[in-house]
Every structure is written in C-alpha cells, then in structure tokens.
Design an enzyme around this catalytic site. Structure first.
Site, PDB file in Angstrom:
ATOM      1  N   ARG A   8     -26.240  -3.719  -5.891  1.00 25.35           N
ATOM      2  CA  ARG A   8     -25.482  -2.438  -5.790  1.00 25.35           C
ATOM      3  C   ARG A   8     -25.540  -2.331  -4.410  1.00 25.35           C
ATOM      4  O   ARG A   8     -24.697  -1.480  -3.719  1.00 25.35           O
ATOM      5  CB  ARG A   8     -26.343  -1.208  -6.891  1.00 25.35           C
ATOM      6  CG  ARG A   8     -25.350   0.128  -6.721  1.00 25.35           C
ATOM      7  CD  ARG A   8     -25.989   1.221  -7.342  1.00 25.35           C
ATOM      8  NE  ARG A   8     -26.900   0.953  -8.578  1.00 25.35           N
ATOM      9  CZ  ARG A   8     -28.140   1.219  -8.256  1.00 25.35           C
ATOM     10  NH1 ARG A   8     -28.796   1.468  -7.252  1.00 25.35           N
ATOM     11  NH2 ARG A   8     -28.995   0.882  -9.315  1.00 25.35           N
ATOM     12  N   ASP A  18      -8.071  10.238   6.330  1.00 29.27           N
ATOM     13  CA  ASP A  18      -7.623   9.381   5.511  1.00 29.27           C
ATOM     14  C   ASP A  18      -6.447   8.532   5.975  1.00 29.27           C
ATOM     15  O   ASP A  18      -5.224   9.149   6.119  1.00 29.27           O
ATOM     16  CB  ASP A  18      -7.142  10.155   3.952  1.00 29.27           C
ATOM     17  CG  ASP A  18      -6.677   9.196   2.953  1.00 29.27           C
ATOM     18  OD1 ASP A  18      -6.190   8.037   3.108  1.00 29.27           O
ATOM     19  OD2 ASP A  18      -6.505   9.572   1.906  1.00 29.27           O
ATOM     20  N   TYR A  60      -2.984  13.597  -0.828  1.00 32.34           N
ATOM     21  CA  TYR A  60      -3.016  12.818  -2.016  1.00 32.34           C
ATOM     22  C   TYR A  60      -3.525  13.443  -3.328  1.00 32.34           C
ATOM     23  O   TYR A  60      -4.349  14.103  -3.368  1.00 32.34           O
ATOM     24  CB  TYR A  60      -3.793  11.492  -1.781  1.00 32.34           C
ATOM     25  CG  TYR A  60      -3.947  10.657  -2.948  1.00 32.34           C
ATOM     26  CD1 TYR A  60      -2.852   9.895  -3.564  1.00 32.34           C
ATOM     27  CD2 TYR A  60      -5.241  10.486  -3.756  1.00 32.34           C
ATOM     28  CE1 TYR A  60      -3.212   9.200  -4.824  1.00 32.34           C
ATOM     29  CE2 TYR A  60      -5.339   9.637  -4.870  1.00 32.34           C
ATOM     30  CZ  TYR A  60      -4.393   8.960  -5.532  1.00 32.34           C
ATOM     31  OH  TYR A  60      -4.368   8.313  -6.350  1.00 32.34           O
ATOM     32  N   LYS A  95      -4.216  -0.250  -1.120  1.00 31.87           N
ATOM     33  CA  LYS A  95      -2.840  -0.009  -0.729  1.00 31.87           C
ATOM     34  C   LYS A  95      -2.721  -1.225   0.263  1.00 31.87           C
ATOM     35  O   LYS A  95      -2.748  -2.265  -0.152  1.00 31.87           O
ATOM     36  CB  LYS A  95      -2.679   1.423  -0.232  1.00 31.87           C
ATOM     37  CG  LYS A  95      -3.131   2.413  -1.176  1.00 31.87           C
ATOM     38  CD  LYS A  95      -2.489   2.621  -2.530  1.00 31.87           C
ATOM     39  CE  LYS A  95      -3.224   3.395  -3.405  1.00 31.87           C
ATOM     40  NZ  LYS A  95      -3.489   4.821  -2.977  1.00 31.87           N
TER      41      LYS A  95
HETATM   42  C1  LIG Z   1      -4.321   5.853  -3.434  1.00 31.00           C
HETATM   43  C2  LIG Z   1      -4.723   6.799  -2.648  1.00 31.00           C
HETATM   44  C3  LIG Z   1      -6.041   7.443  -2.460  1.00 31.00           C
HETATM   45  C4  LIG Z   1      -7.088   7.023  -3.758  1.00 31.00           C
HETATM   46  O1  LIG Z   1      -7.389   5.680  -3.558  1.00 31.00           O
HETATM   47  P1  LIG Z   1      -7.703   4.912  -4.868  1.00 31.00           P
HETATM   48  O2  LIG Z   1      -8.058   3.419  -4.370  1.00 31.00           O
HETATM   49  O3  LIG Z   1      -6.601   4.790  -5.748  1.00 31.00           O
HETATM   50  O4  LIG Z   1      -9.053   5.494  -5.283  1.00 31.00           O
HETATM   51  C5  LIG Z   1      -6.365   8.417  -1.612  1.00 31.00           C
HETATM   52  N1  LIG Z   1      -5.611   8.518  -0.503  1.00 31.00           N
HETATM   53  C6  LIG Z   1      -4.232   8.054  -0.373  1.00 31.00           C
HETATM   54  C7  LIG Z   1      -3.547   8.592   0.689  1.00 31.00           C
HETATM   55  C8  LIG Z   1      -3.974   7.237  -1.359  1.00 31.00           C
HETATM   56  O5  LIG Z   1      -2.798   6.691  -1.078  1.00 31.00           O
END
Ligand SMILES: *Cc1c(COP(=O)(O)O)cnc(C)c1O
Length: 385
Positions: A52, A176, A104, A201
C-alpha cells in the site's frame, strides 16, 4: 538512476524513471505484482514493507510523471478523485477553499457532498478573473483549487495571477492539470504548490486505466500527502502503473496530433450553420486567449459546442449519430469521444448552477482523438447534416 531532468519532454516521457531492470536488463519496467516484501529480520527490509505504501513499478511511474511536470515529487493514486480526496484531507474543519464555478462534476460533488459535511467551506467563483479571488480571502482561507482549461466551457485561468494572490496570503494553490496534460502546461513553474492529474485521461491515453497523480516540489507537503495516501489507501495497482508508463511513452506524439486535429475541427465547427457557440482556447477571440497563449504550449483537443437547436431530444439524437466518435464519458484517449455534460459528466451539478456556468442542455463536449482528421470531420459533417 539516470537523470533526465535536463532533457526535453519527449525524451523524458520515454526514459525518466524507466531504468533497465538491474537483475535482467529488461528495458521495460517489471510489474511488481506483490502485496508484501520478505524481511531479513523484523523491520530489516530493502526499503519496501507493504505494497500500500510502496511498490517499485509505482515508483518508476511517479519518477516519470514528476519529470514531466518538472516537479520534485509525484504520488500516484487509484483515481483522479482519490488524488483530489488526499489534497482535501490536508484541511481541517473551519478551513475555506476558493474554487472555480466551472469544475469537473466529480470534484464539485466531492467538495459539496463529502467535505462540506466535515466543516470545510467552498466558494465556487469565476476564477477567470483572478482578482475575484481577493474578495473571498479571509483568515480561514487555506487553499485555491483551480482547473484550467475548465471542463467543459474551456475557460482559462491565469495560474501565475492565482499564485501571486496565494503566496501573498499564505494559501496553497492546487491546479487540476488534467485537460492540459503536462505536455501543454506545467503549473509548478507558474507558482502552483500542487498539481493534480486524472491520469485516466491524456497521461494514460488509451482508455484502459483509471488513475490519479499529485506532483509537488515541497518536501513537507510531499510527506503529508504520502502519509494520507498510505493511511487512507487510495493507491494504484502495479499493473495499472505499468500500463500508464507504457502510455506515457507516446504522450508527446499523441498530444501533437490531439492539438493538430483539435485545431482543424475547431476551425471546421466555428462557421458551421448549426452551431451557436464554440469553446476552444486557440481562437483569438476566446476571452482568455492571451493567457492560454502565455501559459500553454498549444491549445489541445478539447472542444465544446452549443447547438442552435435548444431541444434536448435533438441534442441526444445528434450525440447518438456518430460513426467514428463514440458517445462516452472521459477524455484524452486515442479515440475521439463525444459527451453530453448536462446528463453525463456534470449530472451531479444542480441544473441552475450548471446553466449559470454555461453547461446548457444543448452543449456537447468533444474529446478529439488521434485518428485521421479527415475522417473525424466527415463524421461531424454527417452527424450535423
Ligand atoms: C476525469 C477528471 C477528474 C477525475 O478523475 P478520475 O480519474 O476519473 O477519478 C478530475 N478532474 C478532471 C478535469 C477530469 O477530467
């Protein structure tokens, strides 16, 4: 461990963290599929106790992502939300966060439905004018959480301007950076304290892994976030780490094509008679184009469109009529996707809030993939016919 910190982006994407395996010379990082490590005597181990906390495949990936963001430390999580959750756990009841009004949907849901219950207050404001932040700063303000470009209306937030305000008031700035990817934008260099990625992504890039990452320069912040990761357990598995390392090796190539295709498609859609409005930061008439140009290397393959026809039924019909684009949540993969934010990615945001931020029922978001752009444009033509 070879040092790739002075190399250019593509070289780092391929080599950083990816040393040949010392026992065999294997060029690809082994998948250490193990939960525990044998100890010589109690407490005497090779630096690995339980998986972990630490795993060599994960560590290789973390070194790689840290290099791509020109950061000192990276921690990987089981999802982007797992990474965001860890950042919010730095806070205490009574603390306040200033964040964007176009976020998001999952971040909005976590902030309002989980962390507000723990006594943390969130201000959802328009961050595209950073001066707005000053009105909300008080003695309890501990963090600015910015997402840029925003999802899905592609506002651009001036990271440097946010950082100036954050530093003057002793507030952490977290960015982010999912939409831009480290190829297009490096928030630490612009003064951010924490960079967050949904690795799911562009970094992963092949729609086969869910993962998150945090990148920081500060040793103490890294230590605190590692403590949260190891205590709360949102760690990714080694197989997923391997897949992401493999994906990242072509990040620079994919991003070049995402940007090339994105530009061609944005230009095609801009004058299309069925389209009312298009959001893409590469247009010189985008309200924050100058900032996008200053802080991003290129403008990416994320585009949102508002249809002239306001009917949600017709919007659904259109969204279901593509042959190359797939109707799906998520973004940043090699395959082109279309998404209806109001009922898909942003469904957890109340309608009034959502519409205030421009996420109307006739808005569609495109994640332009790396297929041949002529085929993508043909697909858009037939769907919009
Ligand atoms: C998809 C996304 C998230 C969340 O990420 P996950 O990997 O789906 O938990 C956060 N911020 C943005 C801008 C996203 O596109």
């Amino acid at each position: 461990m070879a040092d790739f910190s002075k190399h250019k982006f593509g070289t780092k994407a391929i080599h950083a963290g990816a040393d040949a395996d010392p026992s065999t010379g294997a060029i690809m990082t082994p998948i250490y599929q193990t939960s525990t490590y044998v100890q010589e005597s109690p407490g005497k181990n090779k630096g690995y106790g339980y998986a972990r906390g630490k795993n060599p495949t994960r560590e290789a990936l973390q070194k790689n992502i840290a290099a791509l963001e020109n950061g000192k430390h990276c921690l990987c999580f089981s999802s982007g939300m797992g990474a965001t959750d860890a950042v919010m756990k730095l806070l205490r009841p009574g603390d306040e966060v200033i964040t964007g009004d176009d976020l998001y949907g999952g971040s909005y849901r976590m902030f309002t439905k989980i962390f507000e219950n723990y006594g943390i207050k969130f201000h959802f404001i328009n961050l595209s004018n950073a001066d707005n932040i000053k009105k909300y700063v008080n003695a309890n303000t501990k963090m600015i959480w910015a997402e840029t470009p925003t999802n899905p209306t592609m506002q651009i937030i001036d990271i440097e301007a946010c950082s100036t305000i954050a530093k003057a008031n002793n507030i952490l700035l977290a960015v982010d950076n999912t939409f831009a990817s480290p190829y297009l934008q490096n928030p630490l260099a612009l003064g951010a304290d924490i960079v967050m990625h949904s690795v799911t992504k562009y970094l992963g890039g092949h729609s086969d892994v869910v993962m998150g990452a945090l990148i920081v320069d500060d040793d103490k912040l890294h230590e605190q976030l590692y403590f949260i990761l190891n205590s709360c357990g949102a760690n990714p598995g080694p197989m997923d780490c391997f897949l992401v390392m493999r994906g990242i090796k072509t990040l620079h190539l994919r991003m070049e094509r995402h940007c090339f295709n994105g530009k061609k498609i944005a230009e095609f859609l801009k004058t299309h008679p069925k389209i009312e409005k298009i959001y893409w930061p590469g247009f010189t008439d985008h309200p924050n184009h100058a900032i996008a140009k200053k802080q991003m290397r290129d403008f990416g393959g994320m585009i949102s469109i508002v249809l002239k026809d306001k009917s949600i039924d017709n919007t659904f019909k259109l969204a279901s009529s593509f042959k190359v684009f797939s109707l799906a949540e998520s973004l940043g993969g090699v395959e082109s996707l279309i998404n209806h934010p109001a009922t898909m990615t942003h469904a957890s945001i109340p309608k009034a809030e959502r519409e205030k931020a421009g996420v109307v029922d006739n808005l569609l978001r495109l994640s332009v993939g790396v297929e041949d752009v002529e085929d993508l444009i043909e697909d858009l033509k037939q769907a919009l016919a």
